[in-house]
Design a protein around this motif. Structure first.
Motif, PDB file in Angstrom:
ATOM      1  N   THR A  65      35.107  35.266  31.161  1.00 37.66           N
ATOM      2  CA  THR A  65      35.006  34.224  30.116  1.00 37.66           C
ATOM      3  C   THR A  65      33.625  34.215  29.471  1.00 37.66           C
ATOM      4  OG1 THR A  65      34.373  32.508  31.711  1.00 37.66           O
ATOM      5  CG2 THR A  65      36.727  32.781  31.243  1.00 37.66           C
ATOM      6  N   ARG A  97      45.765  33.534  34.804  1.00 38.42           N
ATOM      7  CA  ARG A  97      44.607  32.847  34.241  1.00 38.42           C
ATOM      8  C   ARG A  97      44.507  33.160  32.757  1.00 38.42           C
ATOM      9  NH1 ARG A  97      38.965  33.986  33.955  1.00 38.42           N
ATOM     10  NH2 ARG A  97      39.377  36.013  34.947  1.00 38.42           N
ATOM     11  N   SER A 105      40.032  25.299  24.275  1.00 37.72           N
ATOM     12  CA  SER A 105      40.090  24.366  25.412  1.00 37.72           C
ATOM     13  C   SER A 105      41.077  24.839  26.477  1.00 37.72           C
ATOM     14  CB  SER A 105      40.473  22.968  24.921  1.00 37.72           C
ATOM     15  OG  SER A 105      41.782  22.982  24.361  1.00 37.72           O
ATOM     16  N   ARG A 106      41.928  25.742  26.164  1.00 35.28           N
ATOM     17  CA  ARG A 106      42.902  26.238  27.141  1.00 35.28           C
ATOM     18  C   ARG A 106      42.351  27.403  27.976  1.00 35.28           C
ATOM     19  NH1 ARG A 106      45.145  21.617  26.307  1.00 35.28           N
ATOM     20  NH2 ARG A 106      46.021  21.378  24.213  1.00 35.28           N
ATOM     21  N   ASN A 108      40.569  29.634  30.599  1.00 35.90           N
ATOM     22  CA  ASN A 108      40.269  29.499  32.023  1.00 35.90           C
ATOM     23  C   ASN A 108      41.276  28.617  32.760  1.00 35.90           C
ATOM     24  OD1 ASN A 108      38.514  30.970  33.508  1.00 35.90           O
ATOM     25  ND2 ASN A 108      36.809  29.535  33.435  1.00 35.90           N
ATOM     26  N   SER A 109      42.272  28.071  32.039  1.00 36.83           N
ATOM     27  CA  SER A 109      43.341  27.359  32.750  1.00 36.83           C
ATOM     28  C   SER A 109      44.262  28.397  33.384  1.00 36.83           C
ATOM     29  CB  SER A 109      44.106  26.454  31.789  1.00 36.83           C
ATOM     30  OG  SER A 109      44.682  27.219  30.753  1.00 36.83           O
ATOM     31  N   ARG A 110      45.080  27.944  34.246  1.00 36.04           N
ATOM     32  CA  ARG A 110      45.930  28.874  34.987  1.00 36.04           C
ATOM     33  C   ARG A 110      47.397  28.440  34.833  1.00 36.04           C
ATOM     34  NH1 ARG A 110      44.549  32.700  38.505  1.00 36.04           N
ATOM     35  NH2 ARG A 110      42.426  31.884  38.567  1.00 36.04           N
ATOM     36  N   VAL A 111      48.280  29.422  34.650  1.00 33.75           N
ATOM     37  CA  VAL A 111      49.716  29.157  34.472  1.00 33.75           C
ATOM     38  C   VAL A 111      50.493  29.989  35.481  1.00 33.75           C
ATOM     39  CG1 VAL A 111      49.430  28.683  32.005  1.00 33.75           C
ATOM     40  CG2 VAL A 111      49.992  30.995  32.763  1.00 33.75           C
ATOM     41  N   PRO A 142      49.107  25.062  29.924  1.00 36.64           N
ATOM     42  CA  PRO A 142      48.822  23.638  30.061  1.00 36.64           C
ATOM     43  C   PRO A 142      48.455  22.998  28.723  1.00 36.64           C
ATOM     44  CG  PRO A 142      47.719  24.886  31.774  1.00 36.64           C
ATOM     45  CD  PRO A 142      48.244  25.871  30.801  1.00 36.64           C
TER      46      PRO A 142
END
Length: 429
Positions: A65, A97, A105-106, A108-111, A142
């Motif tokens: 990132t 990830r 803003s999304r 580094n979120s994880r799904v 997310p």
């Protein structure tokens, strides 16, 4: 319910129904094929963008990132979003990830990756799925909710010195549907256009063939009527020549012989021979007059039909057959229809006298509700109408076309040992 009699109108009606059915069927099939083709184009676009644009701009720093790497990718994606086909872009690693999203803003979120995503990540290729309005993406990104029906596609890219990552692209279904309609319209015109052209060509050909058949039918009817008129003229000539010649001579000879047989000066033995000769002449004269009536009756009109049929059946007495003629209510019938009734009765009576071995013969003509009915019945030996050698093989069968042309019906009912009945019905006018 009105039935179409014109063959061209019948063909057009059937053709239009067929074309309508084909249009409905092809529209359904073309819509399905166009939908698959539009989705395939979106998948191809995703694969092309991923390999030619996103993969070359992918830097290892995205795995950590790195802001600079994210900024570089963001500038690339902004150009993609301006194209208009793609509304959102997402990069995911094998663990789910988010390495990059156009909504920073999304990142580094994880799904949770589903089986379809993992298969593409493992084997390559592309995937696609419809996302309804307000529904989260299949990868469960997310906070993301589709603002309208969209098509989500994904494919694998292989950055240098890095594990494979997933590239997701969201397409507006409005654009996909527009492409689907364009493809479907092409399919529709490809399938329906030739059918309409073929229908026009066949209609023109059918029109030409119908016109030729109509002319041939009219020519056939003209020749048939000419033959009938010529036959009638010849019958009249023969009847006139016989009546004015042979019949008059025989009548005069019969009177002379009868007068001579009554002369007292003639010896008795000669007188007897003259009386036998006079009776023979009178019988021959009667038979000849019946033959003249059969060849051509003197009056073939409604008022004279009964007399003409009586003359027609006169020879029955000489054959030991009791003949009866009944004619009721034929006033107002046209001369043409009366002549047709007489022709059919003539052939039926002739067959009965020659072949039936009957003891009784009845000829009945009546009119009901503007329809002439003729029946000729005998109690003779009968025959099998299906056999090739029936008494009506040529005569009555030859008259069937005349009756058909007049819009009537002619039927012969018989069986061995049960006599014969000839029935005809035809309009009186």
């Amino acid at each position: 319910m009105r039935v179409l009699r014109n063959p061209i109108l019948q063909f057009l009606a059937v053709g239009l129904v067929t074309v309508a059915a084909i249009v409905v069927g092809t529209s359904y099939l073309a819509g399905d094929a166009a939908s698959q083709e539009a989705v395939a184009e979106a998948r191809d676009t995703t694969r092309l963008v991923a390999r030619t644009i996103v993969a070359p701009q992918f830097q290892p720093g995205l795995l950590n990132t790195s802001p600079s790497s994210i900024d570089r990718m963001d500038r690339t994606v902004i150009h993609l979003l301006k194209i208009g086909d793609i509304s959102h872009c997402v990069l995911l690693d094998s663990t789910g990830r988010v390495l990059y999203a156009d909504d920073i803003s999304r990142i580094n979120s994880r799904v949770q990756l589903d089986a379809a995503h993992r298969r593409v990540l493992r084997e390559g290729g592309t995937g696609a799925r419809r996302v309804e309005e307000g529904q989260a993406g299949p990868s469960g990104l997310p906070g993301y909710r589709a603002t309208g029906p969209q098509l989500l596609t994904w494919t694998r890219i292989r950055p240098q010195n890095s594990e494979p990552v997933l590239f997701e692209a969201y397409f507006s279904l409005g654009q996909v549907d527009n492409r689907q309609q364009a493809i479907s319209s092409s399919f529709r015109w490809i399938s329906v256009g030739p059918l309409l052209l073929l229908m026009v060509v066949v209609t023109v050909m059918l029109r030409l063939l119908t016109r030729q058949l109509t002319r041939a039918g009219e020519e056939r009817e003209r020749l048939l009527r000419s033959a009938i008129d010529a036959s009638d003229a010849e019958r009249r000539r023969i009847a006139r020549d016989l009546h004015d010649g042979v019949v008059q001579d025989l009548a005069g000879t019969a009177f002379s012989v009868s007068a001579l047989a009554r002369d007292p000066a003639v010896p008795e033995e000669n007188r007897t021979s003259l009386q036998v000769a006079a009776r023979s002449l009178r019988a021959g004269l009667k038979s000849l007059r019946s033959l003249l009536a059969e060849i051509h009756p003197p009056d073939l009109r409604a008022a004279g039909l009964a007399a003409a049929l009586t003359d027609l059946t006169a020879p029955a007495a000489g054959a030991g057959i009791r003949a009866t003629v009944r004619v009721d209510g034929v006033e107002g019938a046209s001369d043409e229809r009366v002549a047709l009734v007489w022709r059919v009765a003539q052939e039926a009576v002739r067959n009965a006298l020659r072949h039936s071995a009957a003891t009784t013969l009845t000829v009945t003509v009546c009119q009901e509700s503007g329809v002439l009915h003729l029946e000729v019945n005998d109690d003779g030996v009968g025959f099998d109408p299906a056999g090739a050698g029936g008494p009506d093989s040529f005569g009555l069968r030859g008259l069937r076309s005349l009756v058909d042309d007049a819009g009537g019906t002619l039927e012969v009912r018989s069986s061995p040992g049960s006599g014969t009945r000839v029935c005809m019905e035809v309009d009186a006018r």
